[in-house]
Design a protein around this motif. Structure first.
Motif, PDB file in Angstrom:
ATOM      1  N   LEU A 159     -13.089   0.071   1.960  1.00  0.00           N
ATOM      2  CA  LEU A 159     -13.753   1.358   1.825  1.00  0.00           C
ATOM      3  C   LEU A 159     -12.776   2.405   2.356  1.00  0.00           C
ATOM      4  O   LEU A 159     -12.259   2.260   3.469  1.00  0.00           O
ATOM      5  CB  LEU A 159     -15.045   1.362   2.646  1.00  0.00           C
ATOM      6  N   CYS A 160     -12.492   3.433   1.551  1.00  0.00           N
ATOM      7  CA  CYS A 160     -11.470   4.414   1.926  1.00  0.00           C
ATOM      8  C   CYS A 160     -11.983   5.835   1.788  1.00  0.00           C
ATOM      9  O   CYS A 160     -12.957   6.098   1.088  1.00  0.00           O
ATOM     10  CB  CYS A 160     -10.226   4.238   1.051  1.00  0.00           C
ATOM     11  N   TRP A 161     -11.267   6.712   2.470  1.00  0.00           N
ATOM     12  CA  TRP A 161     -11.529   8.152   2.396  1.00  0.00           C
ATOM     13  C   TRP A 161     -10.180   8.836   2.502  1.00  0.00           C
ATOM     14  O   TRP A 161      -9.477   8.670   3.495  1.00  0.00           O
ATOM     15  CB  TRP A 161     -12.464   8.576   3.515  1.00  0.00           C
ATOM     16  N   LYS A 162      -9.795   9.572   1.441  1.00  0.00           N
ATOM     17  CA  LYS A 162      -8.462  10.180   1.355  1.00  0.00           C
ATOM     18  C   LYS A 162      -7.410   9.098   1.560  1.00  0.00           C
ATOM     19  O   LYS A 162      -7.375   8.134   0.802  1.00  0.00           O
ATOM     20  CB  LYS A 162      -8.337  11.346   2.318  1.00  0.00           C
ATOM     21  N   ASP A 163      -6.568   9.207   2.589  1.00  0.00           N
ATOM     22  CA  ASP A 163      -5.529   8.184   2.793  1.00  0.00           C
ATOM     23  C   ASP A 163      -5.846   7.270   3.980  1.00  0.00           C
ATOM     24  O   ASP A 163      -4.980   6.625   4.543  1.00  0.00           O
ATOM     25  CB  ASP A 163      -4.152   8.833   2.979  1.00  0.00           C
ATOM     26  N   GLU A 164      -7.132   7.203   4.330  1.00  0.00           N
ATOM     27  CA  GLU A 164      -7.574   6.360   5.443  1.00  0.00           C
ATOM     28  C   GLU A 164      -8.451   5.217   4.940  1.00  0.00           C
ATOM     29  O   GLU A 164      -9.243   5.395   4.010  1.00  0.00           O
ATOM     30  CB  GLU A 164      -8.395   7.181   6.452  1.00  0.00           C
ATOM     31  N   MET A 165      -8.305   4.049   5.557  1.00  0.00           N
ATOM     32  CA  MET A 165      -9.213   2.937   5.308  1.00  0.00           C
ATOM     33  C   MET A 165     -10.248   2.941   6.426  1.00  0.00           C
ATOM     34  O   MET A 165      -9.902   3.029   7.600  1.00  0.00           O
ATOM     35  CB  MET A 165      -8.465   1.611   5.297  1.00  0.00           C
ATOM     36  N   VAL A 166     -11.508   2.864   6.044  1.00  0.00           N
ATOM     37  CA  VAL A 166     -12.618   2.938   6.989  1.00  0.00           C
ATOM     38  C   VAL A 166     -13.040   1.524   7.375  1.00  0.00           C
ATOM     39  O   VAL A 166     -13.236   0.666   6.515  1.00  0.00           O
ATOM     40  CB  VAL A 166     -13.813   3.689   6.356  1.00  0.00           C
ATOM     41  N   PHE A 167     -13.174   1.297   8.664  1.00  0.00           N
ATOM     42  CA  PHE A 167     -13.657   0.004   9.145  1.00  0.00           C
ATOM     43  C   PHE A 167     -15.164   0.123   9.341  1.00  0.00           C
ATOM     44  O   PHE A 167     -15.644   0.613  10.364  1.00  0.00           O
ATOM     45  CB  PHE A 167     -12.955  -0.360  10.460  1.00  0.00           C
ATOM     46  N   HIS A 168     -15.900  -0.271   8.308  1.00  0.00           N
ATOM     47  CA  HIS A 168     -17.361  -0.245   8.341  1.00  0.00           C
ATOM     48  C   HIS A 168     -17.855  -1.366   7.435  1.00  0.00           C
ATOM     49  O   HIS A 168     -18.013  -1.182   6.235  1.00  0.00           O
ATOM     50  CB  HIS A 168     -17.901   1.105   7.860  1.00  0.00           C
ATOM     51  N   GLN A 169     -18.009  -2.546   8.008  1.00  0.00           N
ATOM     52  CA  GLN A 169     -18.339  -3.769   7.288  1.00  0.00           C
ATOM     53  C   GLN A 169     -17.194  -4.206   6.384  1.00  0.00           C
ATOM     54  O   GLN A 169     -17.024  -5.377   6.116  1.00  0.00           O
ATOM     55  CB  GLN A 169     -19.657  -3.650   6.530  1.00  0.00           C
ATOM     56  N   ALA A 213      -7.983   3.845   9.848  1.00  0.00           N
ATOM     57  CA  ALA A 213      -6.539   3.724  10.014  1.00  0.00           C
ATOM     58  C   ALA A 213      -5.902   4.048   8.671  1.00  0.00           C
ATOM     59  O   ALA A 213      -6.570   3.973   7.635  1.00  0.00           O
ATOM     60  CB  ALA A 213      -6.176   2.304  10.455  1.00  0.00           C
ATOM     61  N   PRO A 214      -4.619   4.394   8.662  1.00  0.00           N
ATOM     62  CA  PRO A 214      -3.966   4.625   7.372  1.00  0.00           C
ATOM     63  C   PRO A 214      -4.122   3.402   6.467  1.00  0.00           C
ATOM     64  O   PRO A 214      -4.093   2.262   6.938  1.00  0.00           O
ATOM     65  CB  PRO A 214      -2.492   4.836   7.754  1.00  0.00           C
ATOM     66  N   ILE A 215      -4.321   3.642   5.175  1.00  0.00           N
ATOM     67  CA  ILE A 215      -4.502   2.535   4.231  1.00  0.00           C
ATOM     68  C   ILE A 215      -3.264   1.637   4.272  1.00  0.00           C
ATOM     69  O   ILE A 215      -2.144   2.106   4.069  1.00  0.00           O
ATOM     70  CB  ILE A 215      -4.731   3.066   2.800  1.00  0.00           C
ATOM     71  N   PRO A 216      -3.446   0.332   4.550  1.00  0.00           N
ATOM     72  CA  PRO A 216      -2.289  -0.574   4.612  1.00  0.00           C
ATOM     73  C   PRO A 216      -1.780  -0.916   3.207  1.00  0.00           C
ATOM     74  O   PRO A 216      -2.511  -0.794   2.220  1.00  0.00           O
ATOM     75  CB  PRO A 216      -2.857  -1.819   5.304  1.00  0.00           C
ATOM     76  N   GLU A 217      -0.542  -1.356   3.143  1.00  0.00           N
ATOM     77  CA  GLU A 217       0.094  -1.612   1.842  1.00  0.00           C
ATOM     78  C   GLU A 217      -0.633  -2.662   1.014  1.00  0.00           C
ATOM     79  O   GLU A 217      -0.556  -2.625  -0.216  1.00  0.00           O
ATOM     80  CB  GLU A 217       1.558  -1.996   2.028  1.00  0.00           C
ATOM     81  N   ILE A 218      -1.330  -3.594   1.657  1.00  0.00           N
ATOM     82  CA  ILE A 218      -2.045  -4.610   0.875  1.00  0.00           C
ATOM     83  C   ILE A 218      -3.066  -3.961  -0.059  1.00  0.00           C
ATOM     84  O   ILE A 218      -3.415  -4.509  -1.095  1.00  0.00           O
ATOM     85  CB  ILE A 218      -2.708  -5.676   1.791  1.00  0.00           C
ATOM     86  N   PHE A 219      -3.527  -2.747   0.282  1.00  0.00           N
ATOM     87  CA  PHE A 219      -4.483  -2.039  -0.566  1.00  0.00           C
ATOM     88  C   PHE A 219      -3.820  -0.937  -1.406  1.00  0.00           C
ATOM     89  O   PHE A 219      -4.508  -0.118  -1.992  1.00  0.00           O
ATOM     90  CB  PHE A 219      -5.633  -1.470   0.269  1.00  0.00           C
ATOM     91  N   ILE A 229      -8.733  -2.991  15.139  1.00  0.00           N
ATOM     92  CA  ILE A 229      -8.506  -2.281  13.883  1.00  0.00           C
ATOM     93  C   ILE A 229      -7.223  -2.851  13.284  1.00  0.00           C
ATOM     94  O   ILE A 229      -6.238  -2.167  13.048  1.00  0.00           O
ATOM     95  CB  ILE A 229      -8.414  -0.756  14.128  1.00  0.00           C
ATOM     96  N   ASP A 230      -7.243  -4.142  13.092  1.00  0.00           N
ATOM     97  CA  ASP A 230      -6.111  -4.875  12.536  1.00  0.00           C
ATOM     98  C   ASP A 230      -6.579  -5.460  11.205  1.00  0.00           C
ATOM     99  O   ASP A 230      -7.434  -6.336  11.166  1.00  0.00           O
ATOM    100  CB  ASP A 230      -5.708  -5.982  13.517  1.00  0.00           C
ATOM    101  N   THR A 231      -6.012  -4.957  10.126  1.00  0.00           N
ATOM    102  CA  THR A 231      -6.466  -5.358   8.790  1.00  0.00           C
ATOM    103  C   THR A 231      -6.427  -6.872   8.614  1.00  0.00           C
ATOM    104  O   THR A 231      -7.337  -7.455   8.024  1.00  0.00           O
ATOM    105  CB  THR A 231      -5.593  -4.686   7.711  1.00  0.00           C
TER     106      THR A 231
END
Length: 197
Positions: A136-146, A11-17, A109-111
């Motif tokens: 864990l992120c990739w470009k402007d996405e946050m990855v949900f993997h652990q 999902a797009p990286i949320p503001e908390i990050f 997929i709720d931070t």
């Protein structure tokens, strides 16, 4: 994308990050300056917070975006014994993989759900005075993997107590290098617990 991780939930990286210092998404590795926004590799974001009496909102203690090369260097700089103890601690005390499967199974997929409770002590974020969050992120996405996940201060204390003096010195030196503090505050910061995962 580099690496063996297959991204199935993001999902797009949320503001908390976001970087509070820059008031936007991290675009560079805090350590080496490598471009993260346009790059083709995973990277980590770590932030530490502390609640102070009289303030409603937890205060940022530390923030870091770290490319995988720098993360590996940090990992390798700690003693083998310390790394083994950290791995054993998480293996014995956390439910990271099980939690990952459960949340993805329900397509959560709720931070906030992923960060709400410490993955070891199960204490809620609003119940603790100190905590660190990891993504864990990739470009402007946050990855949900652990990840993402939260560690409360009590868990961080447990882990810090496992580390060798050499590893603690390395973490303290790295923290002092990365955090822009006036000399008169550096001694005060030595008591802060910052854990690099």
């Amino acid at each position: 994308m580099s690496g063996a991780l297959e991204i199935t939930h993001s999902a797009p990286i949320p503001e908390i990050f976001y970087s509070e210092k820059e008031e936007k998404q991290f675009t560079e590795c805090t350590i080496c300056g490598k471009n993260l926004a346009d790059g083709n590799e995973l990277y980590l974001i770590e932030k530490a917070f502390e609640r102070k009496s009289g303030l409603d909102k937890p205060q940022l203690v530390f923030e870091l975006a770290c490319c995988m090369d720098c993360r590996q260097e940090m990992h390798d700089s700690l003693s083998k014994e310390s790394n083994e103890k950290i791995a054993a601690y998480f293996e014995a005390n956390s439910r990271v993989e099980e939690r990952d499967r459960e949340l993805k199974k329900h397509d959560l997929i709720d931070t906030d759900v992923w960060l709400n409770n410490c993955i070891v002590k199960n204490k809620a974020m609003d119940e603790v005075n100190e905590y660190q969050i990891y993504a864990l992120c990739w470009k402007d996405e946050m990855v949900f993997h652990q990840m993402p996940f939260m560690l409360c201060g009590e868990t961080i204390d447990d882990i810090m107590n496992l580390l060798s003096n050499k590893s603690l010195d390395i973490i303290n030196d790295l923290t002092a290098d990365l955090i822009d503090l006036p000399p008169e505050f550096r001694e005060l910061f030595k008591d802060k617990k910052v854990l690099f995962i």
